[in-house]
Design a protein around this motif. Structure first.
Motif: not given
Length: 74
Positions: A2-10, A16-21
């Motif tokens: 549902x929407x909350x899972x998708x928002x959490x995953x995003x 994680x992307x910002x951490x790598x960056x």
């Protein structure tokens, strides 16, 4: 999902992307310094194996010790 899972995953992927960056430049710098250190160690080992000695540098005269000649207009 549902929407909350998708928002959490995003959100998790974004964090994680910002951490790598943020950490990637530091990791690249560390790898670069380690490569330079290995090159220096290899050069020192090669110099020691060849039995070379570093010649002492020729001392330069102190600043202002020798007279300076300047160009003059004709």
């Amino acid at each position: 999902m549902d929407t909350t899972w998708m928002q959490a995953l995003t959100s998790m992927v974004a964090v994680l992307g910002l951490f790598v960056f943020m950490t990637l430049p530091a990791l690249i710098g560390i790898a670069h310094e380690r490569r330079i250190d290995r090159q220096i160690q290899r050069a020192e080992a090669a110099r020691a194996a060849a039995g070379r000695r570093e010649e002492p540098a020729v001392p330069r005269p102190a600043t202002g010790a020798a007279p300076h000649r300047t160009a003059r207009a004709a």
